[in-house]
Design a protein around this motif. Structure first.
Motif, PDB file in Angstrom:
ATOM      1  N   ARG A 148       1.020  -1.248   0.008  1.00  0.00           N
ATOM      2  CA  ARG A 148       0.047   0.085  -0.085  1.00  0.00           C
ATOM      3  C   ARG A 148       0.495   1.330   0.052  1.00  0.00           C
ATOM      4  O   ARG A 148       1.988   1.071   0.062  1.00  0.00           O
ATOM      5  CB  ARG A 148      -1.061  -0.015   1.181  1.00  0.00           C
ATOM      6  CG  ARG A 148      -1.996  -1.468   1.430  1.00  0.00           C
ATOM      7  CD  ARG A 148      -3.046  -1.590   2.223  1.00  0.00           C
ATOM      8  NE  ARG A 148      -2.416  -1.130   3.704  1.00  0.00           N
ATOM      9  CZ  ARG A 148      -3.072  -0.168   4.386  1.00  0.00           C
ATOM     10  NH1 ARG A 148      -4.422  -0.445   4.662  1.00  0.00           N
ATOM     11  NH2 ARG A 148      -2.599   0.097   5.961  1.00  0.00           N
ATOM     12  N   ALA A 149       0.223   2.360  -0.388  1.00  0.00           N
ATOM     13  CA  ALA A 149       1.125   3.553  -0.836  1.00  0.00           C
ATOM     14  C   ALA A 149       1.252   4.543   0.481  1.00  0.00           C
ATOM     15  O   ALA A 149       0.419   3.743   2.147  1.00  0.00           O
ATOM     16  CB  ALA A 149       0.077   5.019  -0.979  1.00  0.00           C
ATOM     17  N   LYS A 150       2.993   4.850   1.125  1.00  0.00           N
ATOM     18  CA  LYS A 150       2.791   4.577   2.808  1.00  0.00           C
ATOM     19  C   LYS A 150       2.582   6.322   2.864  1.00  0.00           C
ATOM     20  O   LYS A 150       2.461   7.013   2.546  1.00  0.00           O
ATOM     21  CB  LYS A 150       4.320   4.873   2.640  1.00  0.00           C
ATOM     22  CG  LYS A 150       5.031   3.479   2.250  1.00  0.00           C
ATOM     23  CD  LYS A 150       6.769   3.869   2.605  1.00  0.00           C
ATOM     24  CE  LYS A 150       7.529   2.551   2.584  1.00  0.00           C
ATOM     25  NZ  LYS A 150       8.853   2.212   2.444  1.00  0.00           N
ATOM     26  N   THR A 151       2.097   6.219   3.962  1.00  0.00           N
ATOM     27  CA  THR A 151       1.222   7.343   4.492  1.00  0.00           C
ATOM     28  C   THR A 151       2.402   8.676   5.054  1.00  0.00           C
ATOM     29  O   THR A 151       4.067   8.213   5.545  1.00  0.00           O
ATOM     30  CB  THR A 151       0.552   7.140   6.073  1.00  0.00           C
ATOM     31  OG1 THR A 151       2.334   6.121   6.843  1.00  0.00           O
ATOM     32  CG2 THR A 151      -0.156   6.171   6.489  1.00  0.00           C
ATOM     33  N   ALA A 152       2.063  10.045   5.209  1.00  0.00           N
ATOM     34  CA  ALA A 152       2.790  10.987   5.585  1.00  0.00           C
ATOM     35  C   ALA A 152       2.859  11.364   6.442  1.00  0.00           C
ATOM     36  O   ALA A 152       1.554  11.178   7.444  1.00  0.00           O
ATOM     37  CB  ALA A 152       3.169  11.835   4.686  1.00  0.00           C
ATOM     38  N   PRO A 153       4.479  11.798   7.413  1.00  0.00           N
ATOM     39  CA  PRO A 153       4.361  11.960   8.279  1.00  0.00           C
ATOM     40  C   PRO A 153       3.217  12.652   9.219  1.00  0.00           C
ATOM     41  O   PRO A 153       2.998  14.146   8.591  1.00  0.00           O
ATOM     42  CB  PRO A 153       5.671  12.715   8.630  1.00  0.00           C
ATOM     43  CG  PRO A 153       6.229  11.246   7.871  1.00  0.00           C
ATOM     44  CD  PRO A 153       6.076  11.177   6.899  1.00  0.00           C
ATOM     45  N   LEU A 154       2.177  12.441  10.009  1.00  0.00           N
ATOM     46  CA  LEU A 154       1.847  14.064  10.399  1.00  0.00           C
ATOM     47  C   LEU A 154       2.678  15.011  10.990  1.00  0.00           C
ATOM     48  O   LEU A 154       3.693  15.206  11.983  1.00  0.00           O
ATOM     49  CB  LEU A 154       0.161  13.913  11.632  1.00  0.00           C
ATOM     50  CG  LEU A 154      -0.136  11.993  11.242  1.00  0.00           C
ATOM     51  CD1 LEU A 154      -0.890  11.516  11.914  1.00  0.00           C
ATOM     52  CD2 LEU A 154      -0.519  12.456   9.716  1.00  0.00           C
ATOM     53  N   ALA A 155       1.986  16.780  11.531  1.00  0.00           N
ATOM     54  CA  ALA A 155       2.831  17.631  11.581  1.00  0.00           C
ATOM     55  C   ALA A 155       1.852  17.499  13.175  1.00  0.00           C
ATOM     56  O   ALA A 155       1.576  16.783  14.145  1.00  0.00           O
ATOM     57  CB  ALA A 155       1.388  19.141  11.290  1.00  0.00           C
ATOM     58  N   LEU A 156       3.124  17.678  13.346  1.00  0.00           N
ATOM     59  CA  LEU A 156       3.367  17.720  15.754  1.00  0.00           C
ATOM     60  C   LEU A 156       2.834  19.509  15.839  1.00  0.00           C
ATOM     61  O   LEU A 156       2.993  20.320  15.742  1.00  0.00           O
ATOM     62  CB  LEU A 156       4.474  17.402  15.785  1.00  0.00           C
ATOM     63  CG  LEU A 156       5.787  15.861  15.027  1.00  0.00           C
ATOM     64  CD1 LEU A 156       6.485  15.591  15.548  1.00  0.00           C
ATOM     65  CD2 LEU A 156       4.342  14.596  15.530  1.00  0.00           C
ATOM     66  N   THR A 157       2.010  18.671  17.049  1.00  0.00           N
ATOM     67  CA  THR A 157       2.423  19.686  18.561  1.00  0.00           C
ATOM     68  C   THR A 157       3.485  20.948  18.807  1.00  0.00           C
ATOM     69  O   THR A 157       4.264  19.423  18.983  1.00  0.00           O
ATOM     70  CB  THR A 157       1.049  19.714  18.849  1.00  0.00           C
ATOM     71  OG1 THR A 157       1.834  17.994  20.131  1.00  0.00           O
ATOM     72  CG2 THR A 157      -0.215  18.693  18.606  1.00  0.00           C
ATOM     73  N   PRO A 158       3.417  21.125  19.595  1.00  0.00           N
ATOM     74  CA  PRO A 158       4.868  21.645  19.852  1.00  0.00           C
ATOM     75  C   PRO A 158       5.325  20.839  21.088  1.00  0.00           C
ATOM     76  O   PRO A 158       6.346  20.694  20.795  1.00  0.00           O
ATOM     77  CB  PRO A 158       4.411  23.203  20.646  1.00  0.00           C
ATOM     78  CG  PRO A 158       3.092  23.388  19.757  1.00  0.00           C
ATOM     79  CD  PRO A 158       2.471  22.255  19.666  1.00  0.00           C
ATOM     80  N   GLU A 159       4.455  19.860  21.568  1.00  0.00           N
ATOM     81  CA  GLU A 159       4.283  19.358  22.946  1.00  0.00           C
ATOM     82  C   GLU A 159       5.621  17.898  22.088  1.00  0.00           C
ATOM     83  O   GLU A 159       6.127  17.483  22.780  1.00  0.00           O
ATOM     84  CB  GLU A 159       3.003  18.858  23.516  1.00  0.00           C
ATOM     85  CG  GLU A 159       2.956  20.037  24.184  1.00  0.00           C
ATOM     86  CD  GLU A 159       1.497  20.033  25.328  1.00  0.00           C
ATOM     87  OE1 GLU A 159       0.997  19.058  25.150  1.00  0.00           O
ATOM     88  OE2 GLU A 159       0.704  20.598  26.150  1.00  0.00           O
TER      89      GLU A 159
END
Length: 797
Positions: A253-264
């Protein structure tokens, strides 16, 4: 000079728990290396056993004539130097046999079975000849044991041994088109030979593209056609090794992209990746509320290690958690991920283990046993839900996966991340003393508040319109979710239909004949079952003691609650998830997939549904009875109850829809329930630590549990008192000994169990004394005794 192999033999006793010297024949001189399995003669007579080479030397400690290594079972070492050292460390720290630890670290298919057969001996008798029935040899397992023993003692029969290696490599046929003049081949065929023309066209295309497809994947051609084509010289069928891949459908399957992180989250990732880059074996305790995005932190930390050319290992506590975590990790890293847990077949475990050993996998995800995966060059170790008791092995070797990971991390110069919303008191106390570095994720990633928790006092619930196991507020909340087409999770930490069966006339409770425990009613099989030894018997219609027909079911199990739900909410679609419904391979994944795809309104289960599950449409969590764990006479009862309630509460409202939690209890004022209602881990930690300090319990004291069992109760009692006296002679006055006393369940599987617990802070002579105890009690094993030593037991029960 003859080379010598130092071999640990597969005979788990204290007397054999050391390397034995064997001569390496010249023919095997270049073949044998440490970490290989071998076949050797052992003891007097013709006995042969498997063993593990732990070292190769030119000098022997034995002055007599050495027996030779009979055969090598591996082409290459199955344990490297790190693995051998780890197995020895495990044996020393868990009071287990070295060979047992080696076998624990290897997949089941690398275990060697010994096949015993008999042939005529030097003094054959008519009885021996008759027993062989004209054959040269017969397997011992097919013959009467007593007769064979007498004939062997009389030299009428002789025992032969053979090794049967369970390791089986799966193969598949691949189609290799031959370099031919395809036009000429087609000209030789009849014009109406449509199938042969079609096959030639396929072969021509595959050869042009350089393809060699698996025969099983070509649906338009039969096996008979392929065999016939091979005879014509059009192709060859080449047998190749293939892996039994348990999650192959996820690899492409197509790989997922990293999600945007919260500052924490970003702060946590930066801190850990700095330790990864510095090759610093620092231990981080990641304390993050449920829904705070710990999994994304894990994924980005692992990605940082992979980017540096290193590998990553991640442990999860339950098989139930593994499918969802595998989807997340494979979604990010694809086919480089190997999975190891007890829900896989032996063949799948073997192939995943080989992928790891061969360096084909860069990331390992698995349950407790994955801590021993032969992964090299590890850049980061992660333990999710680090507080879970399932990380501790119940039988020998009694290791804790966290201890194994911390030991490996020290050797690998790699950081460890221990993640949990409710860390174990031991880990949180180490963080307070700065042994671990504490990192915190105090908020959910979507800025949603944690769900409100309503505590229902079941002492009043029935008077206020409750029905059976359901209070009126919980029933109303379930009906509201059904009307809004939202999903609910209900937890009851007791499987089966009811807890016990009792006669209302005389009070007789149906007990297990092998254990001091009542039998649990299971309506799906219409049986009473013991959850300890597996004994089953039919449900009685009359009391076996007084003959009365007033025999009734008491207590509640998941089956009974499921039945009640169907009666109270007839339109609700219910999925039940417990040990009984997940026995078959893939059972956990099937149920979770069905619930995730909206095929059910309510997921009812035991504690396996409390952790890690992430379903956006779940807005209600109900705990049927929060007191099942609190009633246990165990010093960790409050901690486990708080952790379980906090974890299951976190399943609600994880996405855009608000969540709500209902906890039904007969102890609404208990501090564990009060702190869970307020999602207050730090408050619970402070109060529980004060209680542990007053009671001299972990983490203020180390503990060791010593258990003795025997089929004769008097013998078990005498043995434990003798061992207690031996320990008291070497313990300092500051040590505390609880017992000896009968175990909480005094008889299991027809064995009486006595135990004692030692609480201590520093006892330099304790370890050597316990090793001596094991050595001494080995001789009494033949008399029916069993002695177990458990370092830092999860329970004193």
């Amino acid at each position: 000079m003859t080379a010598v192999a130092k071999v640990i033999v597969d005979v788990p006793t204290m007397q054999t728990d050391r390397p034995f010297d064997y001569a390496i024949p010249n023919a095997l001189a270049d073949a044998i290396q440490p970490g290989m399995r071998v076949w050797v003669g052992f003891g007097r007579g013709s006995r042969q056993v498997a063993g593990m080479v732990v070292a190769v030397d030119t000098v022997s400690d034995y002055t007599g004539e050495l027996k030779p290594v009979l055969a090598v079972l591996d082409y290459a070492p199955v344990l490297d130097a790190e693995g051998l050292a780890l197995s020895k460390w495990l044996a020393d720290t868990t009071f287990a046999f070295w060979i047992t630890c080696i076998q624990t670290m290897l997949p089941t298919m690398l275990k060697v079975d010994t096949i015993k057969s008999v042939t005529l001996g030097p003094k054959p008798t008519p009885a021996a000849v008759a027993l062989l029935a004209g054959a040269n040899s017969r397997p011992v397992a097919d013959l009467p044991e007593a007769t064979v023993a007498k004939l062997i003692q009389a030299d009428a029969l002789r025992v032969d041994y053979a090794a049967k290696d369970r390791a089986k490599v799966k193969t598949a046929d691949y189609i290799v088109p031959q370099p031919l003049d395809w036009a000429a081949e087609k000209a030789k065929l009849r014009p109406n030979a449509a199938k042969q023309h079609a096959l030639l066209a396929l072969l021509e295309g595959w050869q042009a593209q350089g393809e060699q497809p698996a025969a099983a994947s070509v649906k338009q051609v039969t096996r008979a056609q392929l065999v016939a084509a091979a005879k014509r010289g059009w192709l060859t069928l080449e047998s190749r090794e293939v892996y039994r891949a348990p999650y192959e459908q996820l690899d492409h399957r197509a790989k997922t992209a990293p999600l945007a992180l919260t500052p924490e989250q970003a702060t946590v990732v930066k801190t850990v990746t700095q330790a990864v880059s510095a090759r610093k074996p620092e231990t981080f305790l990641l304390e993050g509320v449920t829904g705070s995005g710990k999994t994304e932190v894990y994924l980005q930390v692992m990605a940082a290690a992979l980017k540096r050319g290193q590998n990553a290992m991640m442990l999860v506590p339950e098989i139930a958690l593994t499918p969802q975590m595998v989807h997340r990790v494979k979604g990010r890293f694809g086919a480089t991920v190997a999975v190891m847990h007890s829900g896989l077949s032996d063949g799948e475990k073997f192939d995943e283990w080989r992928r790891i050993q061969r360096g084909e996998a860069k990331v390992v995800v698995g349950a407790r046993s994955a801590a021993f995966a032969p992964l090299a060059n590890i850049g980061v170790f992660i333990i999710d839900e680090e507080h879970e008791s399932s990380y501790k092995q119940d039988d020998a070797p009694r290791y804790h996966a966290r201890d194994v990971i911390l030991h490996r991390a020290l050797l690998a110069h790699a950081p460890v991340v221990l993640g949990s919303a409710t860390p174990s008191l031991e880990s949180r106390a180490r963080a307070a003393k700065h042994v671990y570095t504490r990192l915190v994720l105090p908020h959910r990633i979507n800025q949603r508040p944690l769900p409100p928790v309503h505590v229902i006092d079941m002492r009043q619930a029935m008077q206020q319109g409750g029905q059976g196991d359901f209070s009126k507020p919980l029933l109303a909340a379930l009906q509201a979710r059904l009307a809004r087409h939202e999903q609910s999770v209900l937890m009851l930490n007791r499987r089966g239909y009811s807890s016990f069966v009792m006669c209302r006339e005389c009070g007789f409770v149906v007990q297990c004949p092998n254990c001091d425990i009542s039998l649990t009613l299971h309506m799906d099989t219409h049986t009473l079952r013991c959850h300890y030894c597996g004994h089953e018997e039919p449900i009685p219609t009359r009391c076996p003691s007084c003959g009365s027909n007033k025999i009734r079911y008491y207590g509640t199990g998941t089956q009974k609650v499921e039945q009640a739900l169907h009666a109270l909410l007839p339109t609700a679609r219910v999925l039940r998830m417990d040990v009984d419904t997940t026995r078959k391979k893939g059972g956990h994944e099937r149920i979770l997939n069905a619930f995730g795809q909206g095929e059910a309104d309510i997921l009812l289960g035991t504690q396996m549904i409390a952790k890690g599950l992430d379903f956006p449409n779940v807005t209600l969590v109900g705990v049927i009875n929060a007191d099942t764990g609190l009633s246990m006479p165990d010093f960790r009862a409050a901690e486990r109850t708080f952790q379980l309630l906090t974890q299951v509460s976190g399943r609600a409202g994880r996405a855009d829809k608000a969540g709500e939690v209902f906890i039904q209890t007969y102890n609404p004022d208990h501090y564990a329930i009060q702190y869970a209602q307020n999602h207050d881990y730090e408050g619970f930690f402070a109060q529980e630590m004060a209680i542990r300090h007053r009671g001299n319990y972990p983490p203020y004291y180390f503990t060791i549990k010593l258990t003795v069992s025997h089929q004769d109760e008097n013998q078990a009692a005498k043995a434990i008192y003798s061992l207690a006296a031996q320990l008291q002679r070497v313990l300092s006055p500051s040590a505390i000994v609880l017992g000896p006393s009968p175990a909480a369940i005094a008889r299991l599987k027809n064995r009486y169990i006595y135990q004692l617990v030692v609480k201590y802070k520093r006892e330099p002579r304790l370890a050597e004394t316990l090793a001596a105890v094991l050595d001494q009690t080995q001789k009494s094993t033949r008399s029916g005794f069993f002695v177990a030593i458990d370092r830092e037991p999860q329970s004193f029960l």
